[in-house]
Write a protein that holds these residues in place. Structure first.
Motif, PDB file in Angstrom:
ATOM      1  N   UNK A 143      -3.252  -5.999 -13.070  1.00  0.00           N
ATOM      2  CA  UNK A 143      -2.634  -6.280 -11.771  1.00  0.00           C
ATOM      3  C   UNK A 143      -3.665  -6.192 -10.655  1.00  0.00           C
ATOM      4  N   UNK A 144      -3.594  -7.154  -9.735  1.00  0.00           N
ATOM      5  CA  UNK A 144      -4.545  -7.211  -8.624  1.00  0.00           C
ATOM      6  C   UNK A 144      -5.696  -8.163  -8.872  1.00  0.00           C
ATOM      7  N   UNK A 204       0.475  -0.612  -9.058  1.00  0.00           N
ATOM      8  CA  UNK A 204      -0.261  -1.867  -8.866  1.00  0.00           C
ATOM      9  C   UNK A 204       0.610  -3.054  -9.264  1.00  0.00           C
ATOM     10  N   UNK A 205       1.473  -2.861 -10.236  1.00  0.00           N
ATOM     11  CA  UNK A 205       2.373  -3.932 -10.694  1.00  0.00           C
ATOM     12  C   UNK A 205       3.333  -4.345  -9.565  1.00  0.00           C
ATOM     13  N   UNK A 206       3.906  -3.347  -8.885  1.00  0.00           N
ATOM     14  CA  UNK A 206       4.829  -3.644  -7.781  1.00  0.00           C
ATOM     15  C   UNK A 206       4.079  -4.271  -6.604  1.00  0.00           C
ATOM     16  N   UNK A 253      10.993   0.333  -3.362  1.00  0.00           N
ATOM     17  CA  UNK A 253      10.567   0.910  -4.647  1.00  0.00           C
ATOM     18  C   UNK A 253       9.108   1.355  -4.562  1.00  0.00           C
ATOM     19  N   UNK A 254       8.286   0.521  -3.931  1.00  0.00           N
ATOM     20  CA  UNK A 254       6.859   0.823  -3.813  1.00  0.00           C
ATOM     21  C   UNK A 254       6.637   2.075  -2.983  1.00  0.00           C
ATOM     22  N   UNK A 255       7.438   2.230  -1.912  1.00  0.00           N
ATOM     23  CA  UNK A 255       7.303   3.402  -1.042  1.00  0.00           C
ATOM     24  C   UNK A 255       7.682   4.683  -1.798  1.00  0.00           C
ATOM     25  N   UNK A 263       0.829  -1.207   0.000  1.00  0.00           N
ATOM     26  CA  UNK A 263       0.000   0.000   0.000  1.00  0.00           C
ATOM     27  C   UNK A 263       0.867   1.263   0.000  1.00  0.00           C
ATOM     28  N   UNK A 264       0.201   2.390  -0.180  1.00  0.00           N
ATOM     29  CA  UNK A 264       0.926   3.670  -0.170  1.00  0.00           C
ATOM     30  C   UNK A 264       1.195   4.109   1.265  1.00  0.00           C
TER      31      UNK A 264
END
Length: 453
Positions: free
Chosen positions: A158-159, A114-116, A107-109, A58-59
Motif C-alpha cells: 500500500x502506498x 496504510x491500506x485505509x 475508521x482511519x482516525x 494521515x494520523x
C-alpha cells in the motif's frame, strides 16, 4: 497530437489542474474531439483534492478537521456538478462517494492503516472520472467511465503498489479493447486493486505511470500527457523566467529529468513507454495550440546540456564504521536492511570507512520513507548520521562524463555555495549534487544562466 488514421490509438492523461473545474474539463474534451485517435482517457483527481485526501489519510486528524476537509472536497466537485445537464443525479453520486469517504476517514482516525490510506486516496480519481465522462457525453462524445481496478491488479504494498504487467495486458484485452472501438473510455490514474480486492495506489504522481502502463498493455501508438505547462522546460519556469520549452528529448534524458525532480513526469512513466517504444507527448491543456515536447527514442539534437532538475526534501544518511576498512560484505549488510524495509536509494557515494546515501522524502506522503526503525537497525552496524533540509540538483545532458570542462564549468559557477555530496559517472546523462534547501533555487538560477544563456 492529431491523427486521421482510425486504427491509431492514443492514450491521453489529464492531470489535476487540467480537470480542476468544469471549464478545464471542457478544454480537455475539446482536445479529445480534435484527435479521433484518443480512445482512452486517464484522469487525476481535481486539483486540490488529493492534498485534502492525503491529510485525511494521515494520523491524528480531529473530527472538526475531517469535516472541514471533506467540505472543501465537496465544494470543488459540486462546482463542476453545477454545470451538468442532469445535475440532481450527479449530486447524488458525489454525495454517496463523500459519505463513503467520511466513513472511511472515521475508521482511519480510530485505527490508522496504510491500506485505509490508499482507499481514502482513491476517492479523488473516482469522482473526477465520473464527472469527466458526463461532460464528454454533454459535448457529444460517446463516452463511458470504466473502473481501472478491474484491470490494474497489483501486490499489497500500500502506498507504492507494484502492477502485474502481464495480468494488466490480458485484462485489457478481455475487458477494455473492444469498448475502445466505438467509445471513448475514461478511467482513473494512480489506483489499482490487490488480490484481496482492496484498493491500492501506485504512489504520488502515479497517474502518469498508470497511463503509460495502459498504453503499453493496449499496444498504443502514442501517449499524451496533458498538464498545465507547455511541455518540458530547461528548468522549472518558477525558478527563472529564462527557462525555455524543449521541442524534443530522448527517452534517456527525459528519464533522468523525471527521476531527479522535473515535476512534469512521474519517474516510472517512461519505463513502459521505453519498453514498447511508444512516443510520449507533453503539452498544456490550457494552451494546446502552443504544441509541446515530444519524448522518443531518436532525436535530431543531443546537446551537452539539456536541462537542470531540482528535487527538494532530500535526506542524506551517512553510515560510518572503521569495520568497513578492508572488509567485505559491509555494504551488503547496509543494503539488506534497506531492502527489508523496501527503501529505494537515489544517490550513493563511498569512502574507505563510510557510505553516504540519499533518500527522497516527498511532501504529502502519508508515511515517512526513512523510519526510526531503519535508523536503529543501521545503528547496530555502525555510526549513523541523518541530515535533512537538502535539495538535489541534477544537470541533465549527453555524454557529460566525457565532455571536457563540464565539472569545472558547473562548480566554478556555484563556488560560493556549500555542496554536500557529488555523484558523477554512473550515467552519461547526469551530474548530481546536494545543496542546502535554502540555497537551491539560487544555485539552479546561476547554473541555468551559465549553461543556457
Amino acid at each position: 497530437m492529431s491523427s486521421n488514421n482510425s486504427k491509431n490509438l492514443t492514450v491521453a492523461k489529464f492531470g489535476g489542474t487540467s480537470v480542476a473545474d468544469f471549464q478545464a474539463m471542457q478544454r480537455c474534451v475539446n482536445i479529445i474531439k480534435n484527435d479521433p485517435a484518443t480512445r482512452l482517457v486517464v484522469v487525476s483527481a481535481s486539483s486540490g483534492v488529493t492534498n485534502s485526501l492525503v491529510r485525511l489519510g494521515q494520523e491524528n486528524v480531529s473530527e472538526q478537521e475531517r469535516i472541514q476537509t471533506i467540505d472543501s472536497i465537496r465544494a470543488i466537485q459540486l462546482n463542476i456538478v453545477e454545470h451538468l445537464s442532469n445535475k440532481a443525479d450527479f449530486i447524488d453520486q458525489i454525495e454517496t462517494l463523500l459519505a463513503l469517504l467520511s466513513q472511511t476517514a472515521e475508521q482511519q482516525a480510530a485505527h490508522y492503516s496504510a491500506k485505509t490510506a490508499d482507499e481514502i486516496l482513491s476517492f479523488g480519481e473516482r469522482m473526477s472520472s465520473t464527472l469527466f465522462a458526463e461532460i464528454m457525453r454533454m459535448e457529444g462524445l460517446p463516452g463511458e467511465c470504466f473502473d481501472v481496478r478491474q484491470v490494474m491488479k497489483t501486490n499489497s504494498l500500500y502506498g507504492k503498489a507494484v502492477v502485474d504487467v502481464d495480468e494488466l495486458k490480458s485484462n485489457c484485452s478481455a475487458l477494455l479493447k473492444a469498448t475502445l472501438e466505438n467509445k471513448v473510455v475514461v478511467t482513473q490514474g494512480f489506483i489499482g486493486q490487490d488480490g484481496l480486492g482492496c484498493t491500492t495506489t501506485l504512489g504520488r504522481g502515479g497517474s502518469d505511470y498508470s497511463a503509460a502502463l495502459l498504453a503499453e498493455a493496449l499496444d498504443a501508438d502514442n501517449l499524451a500527457i496533458w498538464t498545465d505547462v507547455v511541455g518540458i522546460f530547461t528548468t522549472d519556469p518558477r525558478i527563472t523566467s529564462h527557462a525555455r520549452a524543449i521541442k524534443e528529448i530522448s527517452f534517456g534524458e527525459a528519464a533522468e529529468m523525471a527521476t531527479f525532480g522535473a515535476k512534469i513526469l512521474h519517474p516510472a512513466t517512461l519505463i513502459p513507454a521505453m519498453r514498447h517504444n511508444i512516443p510520449v507527448f507533453v503539452g498544456s491543456s490550457k494552451e494546446p495550440e502552443k504544441g509541446g515536447t515530444y519524448i522518443q527514442k531518436q532525436v535530431e539534437s543531443r546537446p551537452t546540456y539539456r536541462s537542470i532538475a531540482l528535487r527538494k526534501e532530500q535526506t542524506l544518511v551517512t553510515v560510518k564504521s572503521p569495520a568497513m576498512l578492508h572488509a567485505s560484505g559491509f555494504l551488503a549488510k547496509v543494503f539488506s536492511i534497506l531492502a527489508k524495509h523496501e527503501l529505494s536509494v537515489d544517490l550513493i557515494t563511498t569512502s574507505e570507512i563510510s557510505v553516504a546515501l540519499t533518500f527522497d522524502n516527498p511532501p504529502g506522503s502519508t508515511q515517512a520513507q526513512l523510519t526510526d526503525q531503519v535508523i536503529k537497525e543501521l545503528g547496530q552496524l555502525s555510526q549513523v548520521k541523518v541530515e535533512n533540509g537538502l535539495s538535489l540538483v541534477a544537470v541533465i545532458g549527453n555524454n557529460l562524463h566525457n565532455a571536457q570542462g563540464t565539472t569545472s564549468t558547473i562548480f566554478n559557477t556555484i563556488e560560493q555555495s556549500n555542496v554536500r555530496m557529488i555523484c558523477q559517472g554512473a550515467s552519461q546523462h547526469n551530474l548530481c549534487f546536494l545543496v542546502n534547501e535554502d540555497a537551491a533555487n539560487d544555485v539552479v538560477e546561476k547554473l541555468h544562466h551559465k549553461l543556457f544563456a
